[in-house]
Design a protein around this motif. Structure first.
Motif, PDB file in Angstrom:
ATOM      1  N   GLU A  20      99.055  49.162  42.627  1.00 11.36           N
ATOM      2  CA  GLU A  20      99.315  49.178  41.191  1.00 11.36           C
ATOM      3  C   GLU A  20      98.048  49.366  40.351  1.00 11.36           C
ATOM      4  O   GLU A  20      98.055  50.174  39.415  1.00 11.36           O
ATOM      5  CB  GLU A  20     100.043  47.907  40.783  1.00 11.36           C
ATOM      6  N   PRO A  21      96.943  48.688  40.624  1.00 10.29           N
ATOM      7  CA  PRO A  21      95.735  48.918  39.812  1.00 10.29           C
ATOM      8  C   PRO A  21      95.241  50.370  39.877  1.00 10.29           C
ATOM      9  O   PRO A  21      94.856  50.942  38.854  1.00 10.29           O
ATOM     10  CB  PRO A  21      94.705  47.965  40.411  1.00 10.29           C
ATOM     11  N   ILE A  24      97.744  52.556  37.829  1.00 10.59           N
ATOM     12  CA  ILE A  24      97.566  52.400  36.385  1.00 10.59           C
ATOM     13  C   ILE A  24      96.270  53.057  35.931  1.00 10.59           C
ATOM     14  O   ILE A  24      96.238  53.748  34.906  1.00 10.59           O
ATOM     15  CB  ILE A  24      97.606  50.901  35.999  1.00 10.59           C
ATOM     16  N   HIS A  28      96.221  56.184  33.372  1.00  9.41           N
ATOM     17  CA  HIS A  28      95.506  55.994  32.103  1.00  9.41           C
ATOM     18  C   HIS A  28      94.423  57.058  31.935  1.00  9.41           C
ATOM     19  O   HIS A  28      94.278  57.639  30.850  1.00  9.41           O
ATOM     20  CB  HIS A  28      94.890  54.591  32.053  1.00  9.41           C
TER      21      HIS A  28
END
Length: 89
Positions: A20-21, A24, A28
């Protein structure tokens, strides 16, 4: 960034919390790059551009683009004939 997002999506829900990090961060960054690209394009290529009405009218007068609309109603052969006649005059 695209590869990271694709790999994270393919990993499935079992390891989504681990990826997930990265997911994201990549999304972004991609959105930031796209935003900056659009702003730069707008500032350097779009702002201040104005249509030349006389030139547009002249281009339209010699255009054969109308033929695409005629094909659906008159058929290809009839539309082609009209275009040939228009180009000849």
């Amino acid at each position: 960034m695209d590869t990271t997002v694709c790999m994270a999506a393919e990993a499935g829900s079992s390891s989504s919390t681990l990826l997930e990090p990265d997911l994201i961060f990549s999304v972004h960054n991609a959105m930031t790059l796209l935003r900056n690209g659009v702003l730069t394009f707008t500032k350097t290529c779009v702002e201040g551009v104005q249509a030349n009405a006389a030139r547009c009218e002249a281009n339209l007068a010699v255009s054969t683009a109308f033929a695409t609309e005629l094909v659906s109603t008159l058929g290809y052969e009839a539309a082609a004939q009209i275009v040939k006649e228009r180009l000849a005059s």
